[in-house]
Design a protein around this motif. Structure first.
Motif, PDB file in Angstrom:
ATOM      1  N   LYS A   1      36.238  43.956  36.487  1.00 63.24           N
ATOM      2  CA  LYS A   1      36.490  43.012  35.928  1.00 63.24           C
ATOM      3  C   LYS A   1      35.921  42.026  37.124  1.00 63.24           C
ATOM      4  O   LYS A   1      35.725  41.581  38.346  1.00 63.24           O
TER       5      LYS A   1
ATOM      6  N   ASP B   1      35.953  36.906  33.916  1.00 62.46           N
ATOM      7  CA  ASP B   1      36.782  37.454  33.671  1.00 62.46           C
ATOM      8  C   ASP B   1      38.242  36.033  34.335  1.00 62.46           C
ATOM      9  O   ASP B   1      38.807  35.617  34.294  1.00 62.46           O
ATOM     10  N   TYR B   2      37.715  36.439  36.090  1.00 63.68           N
ATOM     11  CA  TYR B   2      38.429  34.955  37.131  1.00 63.68           C
ATOM     12  C   TYR B   2      37.533  33.902  37.560  1.00 63.68           C
ATOM     13  O   TYR B   2      36.588  34.544  37.613  1.00 63.68           O
TER      14      TYR B   2
ATOM     15  N   LEU C   1      37.152  44.599  41.773  1.00 70.51           N
ATOM     16  CA  LEU C   1      36.268  43.650  41.066  1.00 70.51           C
ATOM     17  C   LEU C   1      35.365  43.654  41.117  1.00 70.51           C
ATOM     18  O   LEU C   1      34.955  44.177  42.350  1.00 70.51           O
TER      19      LEU C   1
ATOM     20  N   VAL D   1      46.107  40.554  39.393  1.00 78.58           N
ATOM     21  CA  VAL D   1      45.070  42.119  39.884  1.00 78.58           C
ATOM     22  C   VAL D   1      45.487  42.872  39.890  1.00 78.58           C
ATOM     23  O   VAL D   1      46.683  43.089  41.092  1.00 78.58           O
TER      24      VAL D   1
ATOM     25  N   LYS E   1      44.249  48.778  36.365  1.00 76.35           N
ATOM     26  CA  LYS E   1      43.802  47.941  35.134  1.00 76.35           C
ATOM     27  C   LYS E   1      42.869  47.224  35.111  1.00 76.35           C
ATOM     28  O   LYS E   1      41.851  46.833  34.129  1.00 76.35           O
ATOM     29  N   ASP E   2      42.821  46.350  36.227  1.00 76.92           N
ATOM     30  CA  ASP E   2      41.305  45.728  36.751  1.00 76.92           C
ATOM     31  C   ASP E   2      40.193  45.841  36.968  1.00 76.92           C
ATOM     32  O   ASP E   2      39.072  44.805  37.133  1.00 76.92           O
TER      33      ASP E   2
END
Length: 337
Positions: free
Chosen positions: A152, A219-220, A177, A144, A148-149
């Motif tokens: 998410k 996403d995850y 996140l 992660v 950028k993430d």
């Protein structure tokens, strides 16, 4: 020294499921340090090994388990450089070596971190194994990137458990996140919210619950409870090019083809890999534990200890295992020596 172990795999209700005994205090050499243990916490790996390690035949000498500890360094091996006598440390240890349910334990200094300064012994004992597992899942497996993430979604299966409790915090505070945690009871749902979950959904009807909060896909996914039971659903709700990480096992082969069309990545996370195989990056666990200690000292992360049992005895270890085996414990249970 006093130690607690078992010779037979017995139900935790049996008096000899844990026995107290005396054994020699070990001496450190090489990269090992000798730790005087002050507190331990109990994880699912403890009772799983207790239930299976001596199932077919009784052991000649008692097996000492336990893989979460806080203590002080009593002596150091000749090749050590990270710690000195008197240092306060915490660690999860090595699955292939004698565990922490003893007054003294040898452990490789490269998988040991400094004890958080602002946490007491009981709070610190509840952190190492779960923090390493959650941190490695997010930042070593998924990798992660908090920039950028950012934003998410990550679904944390078993959000109120030991690993889920710290994973929720790390995903939110360190990974930036959006965290969706699963829980069913009011108490466990409230705990997940305290840990920082943006959403808490009931795992009994997970797909409908996710749709209800506007996140039919994520996403995850971090599976901390039942890979086999959730596999088909995870394949359905994971986004294209998403990533699933699991710490649990499957008794039957998994259909990886169900992830192909979406180009989904699947990773195992086993916290003991680095110590078991002496990987080139074994010192990474020392670094992670120190980073987590900093985050706890700064108040970025919260301790997850919810139950303290005072006194190092076979009776108290049995009680800690009973709580863990119930599947209803929230956060971490610690036995204070």
């Amino acid at each position: 020294m006093k130690a607690i172990g078992f010779k037979r795999s017995l139900p935790i209700t049996e008096e000899e499921s844990f026995i107290e005994f005396e054994t020699d205090t070990p001496r450190p050499s090489g990269k090992d340090i000798l730790v005087k243990v002050q507190a331990v916490s109990v994880n699912p790996v403890d009772f799983k090994i207790r239930q299976t390690a001596a199932k077919d035949a009784a052991l000649d000498t008692p097996k000492i388990i336990g893989w979460d500890a806080v203590g002080t360094v009593e002596a150091v091996g000749g090749d050590t450089s990270l710690f000195e006598v008197g240092d306060s440390v915490y660690y999860a240890g090595d699955l292939t070596r004698s565990g922490s349910n003893a007054e003294y334990q040898l452990v490789d200094e490269r998988i040991v971190g400094r004890k958080p300064k602002n946490l007491n012994i009981s709070q610190s004992a509840g952190i190492p194994l779960t923090a390493l597992t959650a941190y490695e899942s997010l930042f070593d497996r998924i990798k992660v990137d908090p920039v950028k993430d950012k934003g998410k979604t990550v679904l944390v299966l078993a959000g109120a458990g030991g690993v889920g409790s710290i994973a929720t915090q790390l995903a939110k505070k360190l990974g930036n996140l959006t965290v969706i945690a699963t829980a069913s009871r009011e108490s466990s749902s409230e705990w997940c919210k305290q840990m920082g979950a943006d959403f808490v959904v009931n795992h009994h009807n997970l797909k409908e619950e996710l749709e209800k909060i506007g996140h039919s896909e994520v996403d995850y996914i971090l599976d901390f409870v039942d890979l086999e039971g959730y596999w088909e659903l995870m394949a359905e709700i994971i986004k294209p090019q998403g990533h699933i990480v699991s710490i649990t096992e499957s008794s039957t082969p998994l259909n990886l083809n169900s992830l192909k069309a979406k180009s989904v990545t699947f990773s195992w996370e086993f916290m003991y890999t680095r110590s078991m195989f002496g990987t080139d990056d074994i010192t990474r666990q020392h670094e992670i534990l120190n980073h987590v200690a900093d985050l706890l000292d700064e108040g970025v992360l919260k301790p997850t200890t919810t139950k303290i049992i005072r006194g190092f005895s076979a009776e108290n270890l049995r009680e800690a295992h009973r709580l863990q085996e119930s599947g209803k414990s929230i956060g971490k249970t610690v036995v204070l020596f």
